[in-house]
Design a protein around this motif. Structure first.
Motif, short mmCIF file in Angstrom:
data_model
loop_
_atom_site.label_atom_id
_atom_site.label_comp_id
_atom_site.label_asym_id
_atom_site.label_seq_id
_atom_site.Cartn_x
_atom_site.Cartn_y
_atom_site.Cartn_z
N SER A 51 1.18 10.36 -5.89
CA SER A 51 1.71 9.54 -4.80
C SER A 51 1.15 8.12 -4.95
CB SER A 51 1.34 10.12 -3.44
OG SER A 51 -0.07 10.14 -3.28
N ARG A 109 5.76 9.96 -6.06
CA ARG A 109 6.19 9.75 -4.69
C ARG A 109 5.67 8.38 -4.26
NH1 ARG A 109 3.99 14.79 -4.90
NH2 ARG A 109 2.09 14.04 -3.87
N SER A 111 5.73 5.08 -1.69
CA SER A 111 6.06 4.70 -0.33
C SER A 111 5.44 3.35 0.02
CB SER A 111 5.58 5.78 0.65
OG SER A 111 4.16 5.82 0.66
N THR A 112 5.85 2.83 1.15
CA THR A 112 5.29 1.57 1.65
C THR A 112 4.56 1.78 2.97
OG1 THR A 112 7.39 1.05 2.74
CG2 THR A 112 7.05 0.16 0.52
N GLN A 115 1.07 7.95 4.48
CA GLN A 115 1.66 9.27 4.69
C GLN A 115 0.97 10.05 5.79
OE1 GLN A 115 4.57 10.21 2.92
NE2 GLN A 115 4.31 8.00 2.66
#
Length: 200
Positions: A51, A109, A111-112, A115
């Motif tokens: 991630s 994975r 993302s910005t 999580q």
């Protein structure tokens, strides 16, 4: 006399309406992930799927505004009132880098947003943009410092990317496309650092 005044008022009203109809409308631009379309997938980090969090990006105050900013001289810039970013530039860059990394690092994975509260299980990317300069019909330049913090307390990796692309046209769309390619170069440098760090 009254007839003349009435005709004058009608003429002014018609002229005003015509002027309003001819007023330019704003166009909104967005950076697009471009790394994979130019160079293909760069592979993945060996081991388990990873991630990656792309943290909020910093940009120079000169360009931290809704309007696109174009350089027109050594000491002069011009704000394009009718050419604007669809979202804040710092968010545009953050999102474009995340999109590039998702394509460059297969199975990752990306993302910005965090999580979970206090989440530290993945790679964390920080980007500080030092230069984001544009010249219509000439060049688009991005210079940035970046760092990658691997999971589990491994040593932080850092680097500096300088990217400059020719603007293939004299319109703002061509300028934004050139900046998308610059951001793709930045993303490839970050992806290389992540791959070289290995996986947990």
């Amino acid at each position: 006399m009254m007839r003349a005044i009435l005709l004058l008022a009608v003429s002014i009203a018609i002229g005003t309406l015509a002027g309003c109809a001819a007023s330019p409308t704003a166009k909104f631009y967005t950076l697009s992930p471009a790394a994979a379309s130019e160079g293909g997938s760069a592979g993945t980090v060996p081991g388990e799927a990873i991630s990656v969090l792309v943290a909020p990006v910093t940009v120079p105050e000169t360009v931290d505004r809704p309007q696109l900013v174009a350089r027109v001289g050594v000491n002069e810039v011009r704000l394009a009132e009718f050419a604007r970013w669809a979202e804040p530039l710092k968010s545009e860059i953050q999102r474009a880098v995340a999109g590039d990394l998702a394509q460059l690092l297969a199975d990752a994975r990306v993302s910005t947003t965090e999580q979970g509260k206090g989440s530290t299980g993945g790679y964390r990317v920080r980007i500080d943009v030092l230069r984001f300069e544009s010249s219509l019909g000439e060049t688009a330049t991005v210079e940035a410092l970046w760092s990658v913090r691997p999971p589990n307390g491994a040593a932080v990796l850092s680097g500096r990317t300088f990217a400059q692309e020719r603007v293939a046209g004299k319109d703002y769309g061509a300028m934004v496309a050139a900046h998308s390619r610059n951001v793709a170069t930045l993303s490839r440098d970050i992806a290389t650092a992540i791959r070289q760090s290995g996986a947990p």
